[in-house]
Design an enzyme around this catalytic site. Structure first.
Site, PDB file in Angstrom:
ATOM      1  CG  HIS A   1      68.339 -48.045  62.251  1.00 20.01           C
ATOM      2  ND1 HIS A   1      68.419 -48.759  61.085  1.00 20.01           N
ATOM      3  CD2 HIS A   1      67.756 -48.870  63.158  1.00 20.01           C
ATOM      4  CE1 HIS A   1      67.899 -49.967  61.281  1.00 20.01           C
ATOM      5  NE2 HIS A   1      67.500 -50.058  62.531  1.00 20.01           N
TER       6      HIS A   1
ATOM      7  CG  ASP B   1      66.617 -49.268  54.239  1.00 19.01           C
ATOM      8  OD1 ASP B   1      67.800 -49.038  53.941  1.00 19.01           O
ATOM      9  OD2 ASP B   1      66.286 -49.865  55.281  1.00 19.01           O
TER      10      ASP B   1
ATOM     11  CG  HIS C   1      72.678 -57.810  51.678  1.00 17.38           C
ATOM     12  ND1 HIS C   1      73.795 -57.314  52.307  1.00 17.38           N
ATOM     13  CD2 HIS C   1      71.615 -57.212  52.285  1.00 17.38           C
ATOM     14  CE1 HIS C   1      73.433 -56.467  53.262  1.00 17.38           C
ATOM     15  NE2 HIS C   1      72.109 -56.375  53.256  1.00 17.38           N
TER      16      HIS C   1
HETATM   17  O1  DOR Z   1      67.764 -53.991  56.440  1.00 16.11           O
HETATM   18  C1  DOR Z   1      68.677 -53.189  56.561  1.00 16.11           C
HETATM   19  N1  DOR Z   1      69.763 -53.215  55.750  1.00 16.11           N
HETATM   20  N2  DOR Z   1      68.621 -52.265  57.537  1.00 16.11           N
HETATM   21  C2  DOR Z   1      69.674 -51.475  57.829  1.00 16.11           C
HETATM   22  O2  DOR Z   1      69.574 -50.679  58.731  1.00 16.11           O
HETATM   23  C3  DOR Z   1      70.946 -51.596  57.088  1.00 16.11           C
HETATM   24  C4  DOR Z   1      70.708 -52.148  55.744  1.00 16.11           C
HETATM   25  C5  DOR Z   1      71.974 -52.535  55.023  1.00 16.11           C
HETATM   26  O3  DOR Z   1      72.861 -51.679  54.905  1.00 16.11           O
HETATM   27  O4  DOR Z   1      72.063 -53.651  54.531  1.00 16.11           O
HETATM   28 ZN    ZN Z   2      69.109 -48.276  55.555  1.00 18.52          ZN
END
Ligand code: DOR
Ligand code: ZN
Length: 449
Positions: free
Chosen positions: A181, A310, A314
């Site tokens: 990262h 990615d 959440h």
């Molecule tokens: O936006 C992100 N969310 N970047 C990260 O490096 C981690 C990831 C997460 O795990 O929520």
């Molecule tokens: Zn990530």
């Protein structure tokens, strides 16, 4: 001839061309691509109705969560979401709770996943602080080590050059990918101290903390150490023109480096925070129009090797917190392929380039055997797409638990009709058909292990 499954009336992406015909599948593998399938007997027939059949996408950067974070996503909802987006294989990042930092946790993660997944799933582990654990994790079949340079998951002193050299060298011995990262702890700390006492908006604070300079410094450091140690460096989610330049120069010098870009960094920019606020908050942050254009150029010129979502789910409650409190992360499984196929239709990228970025290159770089292309002998991981159908991105219909998206309301000009994993029809017309646990845990096998 009797086979398990026959996909007929298809337009198949085969050896760089579109061929009309059918695909015969037996025991989870493609056994033949055939012009005329009328005489074939099969237990199961899928009529592709003249739609395009592509190799399933391989997403090398995903966060499936589960464990104590299953309120955000679990192995079932995450892999259903991937299947709905035409993704047949994913590699899971180690920042779960507890994080994947040793063999026991990795085994536990695999055991839970095995019962829930509906596609192929492989794993990363964090770079463990105890160096002797590296070979043990390699033997457990991980596909890569992940290092968060700004915020490591284990007790590694990321500021110490010699310490990094030690870990890079050990990982290099195993010929396995080291994914980083790219951000820089020192730069972040310096930025934060400079911001103290200034009257800035939360968005300004965020953008001035996680800067393009931090990304570039981290990449330059890693490239230098990778050159010295011969580590197989993979730079995650590059977001700036400057990062791209550094990688382009390194590639010209024949360094062993690859990189990926996310759909959100390809389509969204700082302006989008106005509308989407925390729903567009991600790390690295969205950047400028110039950065976005540079990334598209990087895709076309082959500097960028992979598109990875990615996928970082959440909850809405978490995203509704104040901007600086809300966690970074955007769910990407159900938007990546429709967005990218729309760009193919608009002539912004060729279908060949897209398939290299989403299937062929990820398989080759990460050593996913028999995956990433449609060919006789390959695993039957396929996606059927309708290039004539229009759709609107509606996060409330996502299979992911994270039912939000900064792409909500976007019109796309392609639809994912069906997803086939190891010869099994996992998703059709938006419905998940595969039973829980029908997916496969993947383990990297390498002659060195
Ligand atoms: O936006 C992100 N969310 N970047 C990260 O490096 C981690 C990831 C997460 O795990 O929520
Ligand atoms: Zn990530």
């Amino acid at each position: 001839m009797l086979v398990d499954c026959c996909i007929e009336n298809a337009k198949i992406y085969f050896k760089g061309n579109i061929v009309e015909g059918g695909i015969l599948i037996d025991n989870g593998k493609i056994i033949k691509i055939k012009k005329n399938t009328s005489l074939i007997q099969s237990d199961h027939k899928i009529n592709a109705k003249n739609r395009l059949v592509l190799p399933g996408c391989i997403d090398v950067h995903v966060h499936l969560r589960d464990f104590k974070l299953s309120y955000k996503e679990d192995f079932y909802t995450g892999t259903c979401s991937a299947a709905k987006g035409g993704i047949t294989t994913v590699l899971d990042m180690p920042n779960s709770k507890p994080p994947t930092i040793n063999v026991n946790i990795l085994k536990e993660r695999k055991d839970i996943a095995r019962k829930k997944i509906v596609i192929n799933v492989g794993f990363y582990a964090a770079v463990p602080s105890e160096i002797e654990k590296i070979p043990l994790l390699v033997r457990e079949g991980i596909f890569g080590f992940k290092l968060y340079l700004h915020h490591p998951l284990t007790k590694i002193n990321v500021e110490d050059e010699n310490e990094l050299i030690k870990y890079f060298s050990e990982i290099a011995k195993w010929n396995i990918i080291l994914a980083v990262h790219p951000d820089d702890k020192r730069t972040i700390e310096k930025n934060l101290s400079l911001l103290k006492g200034k009257n800035l908006s939360p968005l300004e604070i965020f953008l001035k903390t996680y800067t393009p300079e931090g990304e570039r410094i981290a990449i330059d450091r890693c490239l230098k150490i990778a050159e010295k140690t011969k580590a197989r460096l993979h730079i995650c989610h590059i977001s700036t023109s400057s990062a791209l330049t550094a990688i382009q120069i390194a590639k010209k010098r024949n360094l062993n480096v690859t990189c990926e870009v996310t759909p959100h960094h390809l389509f969204l920019k700082i302006d989008d925070f106005k509308q989407w606020k925390s729903y567009a908050k991600t790390l690295p942050p969205l950047r400028t129009q110039q950065d976005l254009e540079a990334l598209w150029k990087g895709l076309k010129e082959g500097v960028i090797d992979i598109i990875a979502t990615d996928h970082a789910p959440h909850t809405i409650e978490e995203k509704e917190k104040d901007f600086l409190e809300a966690p970074p992360g955007i769910p990407g499984f159900e938007v990546m392929l429709p967005l990218m196929l729309t760009m193919v239709k608009h002539g912004k990228i060729s279908l060949d380039t897209l398939i290299s970025l989403t299937s062929y290159n990820p398989a080759k770089i990460f050593g996913l055997k028999n995956k990433g292309k449609i060919s006789e002998g390959s695993d039957a991981d396929l996606v059927l797409v309708d290039m004539k159908s229009q759709d609107i991105i509606k996060p409330e219909l996502f299979c992911s638990k994270a039912k939000y998206s900064p792409f909500a309301g976007w019109k796309v000009e392609a639809k994912i009709v069906a997803t086939i994993v190891n010869g099994m029809l996992v998703m059709e017309d938006g419905e998940i058909l595969a039973p829980t646990g029908s997916g496969k845990i993947l383990e990297r096998s390498d002659p060195l292990c």
